[in-house]
Design an enzyme around this catalytic site. Structure first.
Site, PDB file in Angstrom:
ATOM      1  N   ASP A 101       0.795  -1.230   0.000  1.00  9.88           N
ATOM      2  CA  ASP A 101       0.000   0.000   0.000  1.00  9.88           C
ATOM      3  C   ASP A 101       0.827   1.281   0.000  1.00  9.88           C
ATOM      4  O   ASP A 101       0.286   2.350   0.249  1.00  9.88           O
ATOM      5  CB  ASP A 101      -0.975   0.004   1.180  1.00  9.88           C
ATOM      6  CG  ASP A 101      -0.282   0.261   2.505  1.00  9.88           C
ATOM      7  OD1 ASP A 101       0.898  -0.108   2.633  1.00  9.88           O
ATOM      8  OD2 ASP A 101      -0.919   0.833   3.392  1.00  9.88           O
ATOM      9  N   GLU A 102       2.116   1.190  -0.285  1.00  9.54           N
ATOM     10  CA  GLU A 102       2.888   2.424  -0.370  1.00  9.54           C
ATOM     11  C   GLU A 102       4.038   2.294  -1.354  1.00  9.54           C
ATOM     12  O   GLU A 102       4.550   1.205  -1.594  1.00  9.54           O
ATOM     13  CB  GLU A 102       3.405   2.862   1.008  1.00  9.54           C
ATOM     14  CG  GLU A 102       4.225   1.825   1.714  1.00  9.54           C
ATOM     15  CD  GLU A 102       4.749   2.328   3.052  1.00  9.54           C
ATOM     16  OE1 GLU A 102       5.319   3.429   3.105  1.00  9.54           O
ATOM     17  OE2 GLU A 102       4.592   1.597   4.042  1.00  9.54           O
TER      18      GLU A 102
END
Ligand code: MG
Length: 424
Positions: A101-102
């Site tokens: 998610d990053e």
């Protein structure tokens, strides 16, 4: 003097919980935790009431009456992650995933075509919102450290770009715990010496800092405090999982042979993760039986790891949970996948921070095997085992995604080759 870089750090807000709120409108605006037993993610509504990931669900409910706990759906999260990365890949040529998610994006030199880093950040957020339906925060700055800290300051659902020349004013008031790569043990040493902020790290002479945290960590911390750190992006590190599997023939109930196989698989996969500088939180087991039926199970740990002992303990737990089946049927394939990857923080900053107790042993074993080959060191449990099994486990297929039809076909073909090689 090298040209100033322009880095963005894009980080989905409360990722798993946001996917749940996206897919079930009745959850929007309510405190949501993704469980079941341990909070894996909490929505901002839940965080405001003190719910944190890693907490037991019972304790979270006590803090936050009315908390809605939903079971995790990894398939949905991985699908959302893939779509977000498709958006990021379309925005910048160099994207380095840090986890599901990053990611970092290098937008240096894109100004003429795409606008300022701030304009790119706003466009990125709008595209992820429109195409994937999720909130994402974006930080920007001249180094990865600044960009990462800025996205933290932007949360939730915001943008923060630290302008060139203002980096130290942004960095110096921050507490030492916020530094990306400064683990709890190092932060505790700094605190115990009265160093609470980045500004204090910047002003203490490096030899004095070295006496507190060690030489290598002191060098890195000083570079961060003066924003001299120049970590390059690693766009090649795009993989989302590490996996390996072995075609086997393990009779029903042969627990010792199954455990020997588990050790070989875990050692292989964790070694590859360590050499790539990656750690993972989710450990998955895949089994195939002689009637072609399959079983798979997964467990998510609180902390990402690449430590052999930790992954092995998790994998043994999964095997134990599948015992009902392995005691009844002959096994033809055993596989492991480690997903939910993060960069291994100590290696990333080259700080000798907070390595677990098994880390020194793992590093020593890796060094011997790098030098003398994978077969140079084996655990005692493997030495007495079936030599055929060991030979197979060292040579079998390594796959990114375990269990795809292609991989299974390849494994089957190789296994057939090897069997015919061995035929007298
Ligand atoms: Mg996130």
């Amino acid at each position: 003097v090298t040209a100033a870089r322009s880095i963005l750090h894009a980080d989905l807000d409360a990722f798993f919980a946001s996917v749940e709120q996206r897919d079930d409108p009745s959850l929007r605006g309510r405190p949501v935790a993704v469980g079941p037993g341990v909070v894996m993610a909490a929505s901002y509504e839940a965080r405001q009431r003190g719910v944190r990931s890693g907490m037991g669900v019972a304790g979270a409910r006590r803090r936050c009456p009315g908390l809605v706990v939903v079971p995790s759906r990894f398939g949905a999260y991985l699908e959302a992650s893939r779509r977000v990365f498709a958006v990021l890949d379309a925005i910048a040529p160099d994207v380095e995933p840090l986890s599901v998610d990053e990611a970092f994006l290098d937008v240096t030199g894109l100004e003429r075509i795409c606008g300022t880093p701030e304009a790119i950040a706003h466009r990125l957020r709008a595209a992820v919102r429109e195409q994937v339906g999720l909130p994402i925060s974006v930080g920007g700055g001249s180094t990865t450290q600044i960009a990462k800290l800025a996205s933290g300051a932007a949360k939730p659902d915001g943008v923060r770009v630290v302008a060139p020349g203002t980096e130290l004013a942004f960095l110096h008031p921050l507490p030492v715990e916020r530094i990306w790569g400064c683990g709890p043990a190092t932060a505790a040493k700094l605190r115990a010496s009265g160093i609470a902020t980045v500004a204090q790290i910047a002003t203490i002479p490096e030899p004095a800092l070295a006496r507190i945290v060690g030489k290598a960590a002191a060098r890195s911390l000083a570079a961060i405090a003066w924003n001299r750190e120049n970590r390059p992006l690693r766009p090649g590190r795009g993989r989302r999982s590490f996996g390996t599997q072995s075609a086997v023939r393990i009779p029903a109930g042969a627990a010792d042979r199954l455990d020997a196989q588990a050790i070989a698989l875990v050692e292989r996969v964790t070694r590859r993760m360590r050499s790539a500088g990656r750690e993972g939180r989710t450990v998955a087991l895949r089994l195939r039986f002689d009637d072609y039926s399959r079983r798979s199970r997964a467990v998510t740990l609180r902390q990402p790891t690449a430590a052999t002992e930790t992954v092995l303990a998790a994998f043994r737990g999964l095997l134990d949970a599948a015992r009902e089946t392995t005691e009844q049927r002959d096994l033809t394939l055993v596989g492991i996948a480690v997903t939910n990857l993060a960069a291994a923080t100590p290696r990333q900053l080259e700080l000798p921070f907070d390595d677990g107790p098994g880390a020194a042993l793992d590093a020593a074993v890796d060094a011997v095997r790098d030098r003398f080959g994978a077969g140079a060191l084996r655990r005692a449990t493997l030495l007495g085992g079936d030599p055929g099994l060991t030979a197979w486990s060292l040579a079998d297929a390594d796959t990114d995604e375990i269990g795809s039809a292609r991989d299974l076909r390849a494994t089957r073909a190789r296994t057939a080759d090897r069997l015919s090689d061995r035929a007298p």
